[in-house]
Design a protein around this motif. Structure first.
Motif, PDB file in Angstrom:
ATOM      1  N   THR A 131     -19.719  42.681  12.477  1.00 36.07           N
ATOM      2  CA  THR A 131     -20.900  42.743  13.328  1.00 36.07           C
ATOM      3  C   THR A 131     -20.961  41.444  14.114  1.00 36.07           C
ATOM      4  OG1 THR A 131     -22.330  41.790  11.621  1.00 36.07           O
ATOM      5  CG2 THR A 131     -22.198  44.209  11.733  1.00 36.07           C
ATOM      6  N   ALA A 132     -21.591  41.492  15.263  1.00 36.00           N
ATOM      7  CA  ALA A 132     -21.757  40.290  16.066  1.00 36.00           C
ATOM      8  C   ALA A 132     -23.139  40.291  16.701  1.00 36.00           C
ATOM      9  CB  ALA A 132     -20.687  40.214  17.166  1.00 36.00           C
ATOM     10  N   THR A 133     -23.755  39.136  16.722  1.00 32.91           N
ATOM     11  CA  THR A 133     -24.972  38.937  17.509  1.00 32.91           C
ATOM     12  C   THR A 133     -24.592  38.026  18.661  1.00 32.91           C
ATOM     13  OG1 THR A 133     -25.669  37.100  16.102  1.00 32.91           O
ATOM     14  CG2 THR A 133     -26.562  39.287  15.577  1.00 32.91           C
ATOM     15  N   VAL A 134     -25.073  38.382  19.848  1.00 33.09           N
ATOM     16  CA  VAL A 134     -24.633  37.728  21.065  1.00 33.09           C
ATOM     17  C   VAL A 134     -25.840  37.432  21.945  1.00 33.09           C
ATOM     18  CG1 VAL A 134     -23.109  37.974  23.081  1.00 33.09           C
ATOM     19  CG2 VAL A 134     -22.504  39.092  20.923  1.00 33.09           C
ATOM     20  N   VAL A 135     -25.772  36.325  22.653  1.00 31.80           N
ATOM     21  CA  VAL A 135     -26.759  36.007  23.680  1.00 31.80           C
ATOM     22  C   VAL A 135     -25.996  35.864  24.991  1.00 31.80           C
ATOM     23  CG1 VAL A 135     -28.485  34.348  24.480  1.00 31.80           C
ATOM     24  CG2 VAL A 135     -28.241  34.818  22.022  1.00 31.80           C
ATOM     25  N   ASN A 136     -26.409  36.621  26.004  1.00 31.11           N
ATOM     26  CA  ASN A 136     -25.785  36.578  27.330  1.00 31.11           C
ATOM     27  C   ASN A 136     -26.800  36.141  28.377  1.00 31.11           C
ATOM     28  OD1 ASN A 136     -23.215  37.672  26.574  1.00 31.11           O
ATOM     29  ND2 ASN A 136     -24.142  39.674  26.467  1.00 31.11           N
ATOM     30  N   THR A 137     -26.292  35.614  29.477  1.00 26.99           N
ATOM     31  CA  THR A 137     -27.103  35.316  30.654  1.00 26.99           C
ATOM     32  C   THR A 137     -26.568  36.143  31.815  1.00 26.99           C
ATOM     33  OG1 THR A 137     -27.541  33.062  29.912  1.00 26.99           O
ATOM     34  CG2 THR A 137     -27.829  33.512  32.257  1.00 26.99           C
ATOM     35  N   PHE A 138     -27.429  36.980  32.419  1.00 27.60           N
ATOM     36  CA  PHE A 138     -27.048  37.846  33.537  1.00 27.60           C
ATOM     37  C   PHE A 138     -27.567  37.284  34.854  1.00 27.60           C
ATOM     38  CE2 PHE A 138     -26.303  40.866  30.224  1.00 27.60           C
ATOM     39  CZ  PHE A 138     -25.478  41.841  30.752  1.00 27.60           C
ATOM     40  N   SER A 139     -26.758  37.426  35.909  1.00 24.33           N
ATOM     41  CA  SER A 139     -27.207  37.124  37.271  1.00 24.33           C
ATOM     42  C   SER A 139     -26.696  38.224  38.190  1.00 24.33           C
ATOM     43  CB  SER A 139     -26.692  35.755  37.727  1.00 24.33           C
ATOM     44  OG  SER A 139     -25.284  35.739  37.741  1.00 24.33           O
ATOM     45  N   GLY A 140     -27.361  38.379  39.318  1.00 22.46           N
ATOM     46  CA  GLY A 140     -26.991  39.439  40.263  1.00 22.46           C
ATOM     47  C   GLY A 140     -27.965  40.585  40.177  1.00 22.46           C
ATOM     48  N   GLY A 141     -27.455  41.814  40.081  1.00 20.76           N
ATOM     49  CA  GLY A 141     -28.302  43.003  40.019  1.00 20.76           C
ATOM     50  C   GLY A 141     -29.273  42.980  38.859  1.00 20.76           C
ATOM     51  N   GLY A 197     -22.936  48.945  20.683  1.00 22.91           N
ATOM     52  CA  GLY A 197     -24.045  48.036  20.440  1.00 22.91           C
ATOM     53  C   GLY A 197     -25.203  48.257  21.380  1.00 22.91           C
ATOM     54  N   TYR A 198     -26.189  47.389  21.230  1.00 21.43           N
ATOM     55  CA  TYR A 198     -27.409  47.438  22.031  1.00 21.43           C
ATOM     56  C   TYR A 198     -27.734  46.037  22.521  1.00 21.43           C
ATOM     57  CZ  TYR A 198     -27.926  52.042  20.062  1.00 21.43           C
ATOM     58  OH  TYR A 198     -27.701  53.353  19.705  1.00 21.43           O
ATOM     59  N   GLU A 199     -28.233  45.966  23.764  1.00 24.08           N
ATOM     60  CA  GLU A 199     -28.593  44.681  24.353  1.00 24.08           C
ATOM     61  C   GLU A 199     -29.957  44.800  25.012  1.00 24.08           C
ATOM     62  OE1 GLU A 199     -26.427  41.107  26.758  1.00 24.08           O
ATOM     63  OE2 GLU A 199     -25.526  43.101  26.847  1.00 24.08           O
ATOM     64  N   ARG A 200     -30.888  43.977  24.555  1.00 23.08           N
ATOM     65  CA  ARG A 200     -32.242  43.960  25.125  1.00 23.08           C
ATOM     66  C   ARG A 200     -32.284  42.872  26.193  1.00 23.08           C
ATOM     67  NH1 ARG A 200     -37.201  41.360  24.519  1.00 23.08           N
ATOM     68  NH2 ARG A 200     -38.998  42.731  24.785  1.00 23.08           N
ATOM     69  N   CYS A 201     -32.670  43.280  27.392  1.00 23.96           N
ATOM     70  CA  CYS A 201     -32.728  42.371  28.533  1.00 23.96           C
ATOM     71  C   CYS A 201     -34.175  42.157  28.943  1.00 23.96           C
ATOM     72  CB  CYS A 201     -31.961  42.959  29.719  1.00 23.96           C
ATOM     73  SG  CYS A 201     -30.232  43.315  29.375  1.00 23.96           S
ATOM     74  N   GLU A 202     -34.550  40.911  29.137  1.00 24.34           N
ATOM     75  CA  GLU A 202     -35.854  40.569  29.689  1.00 24.34           C
ATOM     76  C   GLU A 202     -35.607  39.804  30.970  1.00 24.34           C
ATOM     77  OE1 GLU A 202     -40.005  38.223  28.614  1.00 24.34           O
ATOM     78  OE2 GLU A 202     -38.410  38.352  27.124  1.00 24.34           O
ATOM     79  N   GLU A 234     -31.060  40.201  36.415  1.00 27.01           N
ATOM     80  CA  GLU A 234     -31.343  38.778  36.201  1.00 27.01           C
ATOM     81  C   GLU A 234     -32.006  38.649  34.836  1.00 27.01           C
ATOM     82  OE1 GLU A 234     -30.799  36.009  38.101  1.00 27.01           O
ATOM     83  OE2 GLU A 234     -29.886  37.065  39.781  1.00 27.01           O
ATOM     84  N   ALA A 235     -31.318  38.027  33.894  1.00 33.41           N
ATOM     85  CA  ALA A 235     -31.871  37.837  32.548  1.00 33.41           C
ATOM     86  C   ALA A 235     -31.316  36.531  31.992  1.00 33.41           C
ATOM     87  CB  ALA A 235     -31.519  39.008  31.643  1.00 33.41           C
ATOM     88  N   ALA A 236     -32.203  35.615  31.629  1.00 31.47           N
ATOM     89  CA  ALA A 236     -31.783  34.280  31.184  1.00 31.47           C
ATOM     90  C   ALA A 236     -31.142  34.282  29.805  1.00 31.47           C
ATOM     91  CB  ALA A 236     -32.968  33.325  31.209  1.00 31.47           C
ATOM     92  N   ALA A 237     -31.621  35.133  28.902  1.00 27.26           N
ATOM     93  CA  ALA A 237     -31.079  35.150  27.538  1.00 27.26           C
ATOM     94  C   ALA A 237     -31.357  36.516  26.917  1.00 27.26           C
ATOM     95  CB  ALA A 237     -31.696  34.048  26.690  1.00 27.26           C
ATOM     96  N   THR A 238     -30.326  37.327  26.802  1.00 25.09           N
ATOM     97  CA  THR A 238     -30.478  38.655  26.211  1.00 25.09           C
ATOM     98  C   THR A 238     -30.329  38.573  24.691  1.00 25.09           C
ATOM     99  OG1 THR A 238     -28.130  39.202  26.304  1.00 25.09           O
ATOM    100  CG2 THR A 238     -29.450  39.703  28.273  1.00 25.09           C
TER     101      THR A 238
END
Length: 139
Positions: A34-44, A68-73, A46-50
């Motif tokens: 299992t892995a827990t991940v934090v991503n930062t999205f830019s472009g279409g 998996g599942y990724e919650r974006c704010e 925009e999420a600083a920390a998923t």
């Protein structure tokens, strides 16, 4: 996706953190992790920390698959809120990853309520900013 206009966007994301734990098996053999991940999205998107969690199945030869599942704010098309992506894909011996994702129905909140969409990315080993595509509809 029907009833409204689909918007095609692109962007990139970077990994801020990756914490992986082996559930069963050992390096060099078939194993589960299992892995827990934090991503930062830019472009279409925009999420600083998923917030993201994956279940991973490794084959002994170094290939594998994940879901998996990724919650974006953040924002999509200038509208803010949260939403969840369902993700699935495979990875190759060379470290490349092929992933598809979709917005979970009814997961959008605030101005992103009703968000629908699909997308994907291909990660090439050593890439720091991973390009993605995202086709979406907002009511």
């Amino acid at each position: 996706m029907t009833g409204t206009t689909t918007t095609h966007t692109t962007g990139s994301f970077t990994y801020k953190d990756w914490q992986e734990s082996v559930v069963a098996g050992a390096e060099g053999e078939a194993r589960l992790a299992t892995a827990t991940v934090v991503n930062t999205f830019s472009g279409g998107i925009e999420a600083a920390a998923t917030d993201c969690v994956y279940a991973i199945s490794y084959a002994a030869d170094g290939t594998g698959s994940f879901t998996g599942y990724e919650r974006c704010e953040g924002t999509v098309a200038g509208r803010s809120g949260t939403f969840t992506l369902r993700e699935w894909g495979t990875f190759d011996q060379d470290g490349s990853v092929h992933c598809s994702f979709e917005v979970l129905e009814d997961s959008g909140t605030s101005e992103l309520a009703g968000l629908r969409g699909t997308g994907g990315f291909t990660y090439l080993h050593g890439t720091t900013a991973v390009p993605y595509t995202f086709d979406h509809e907002l009511a």
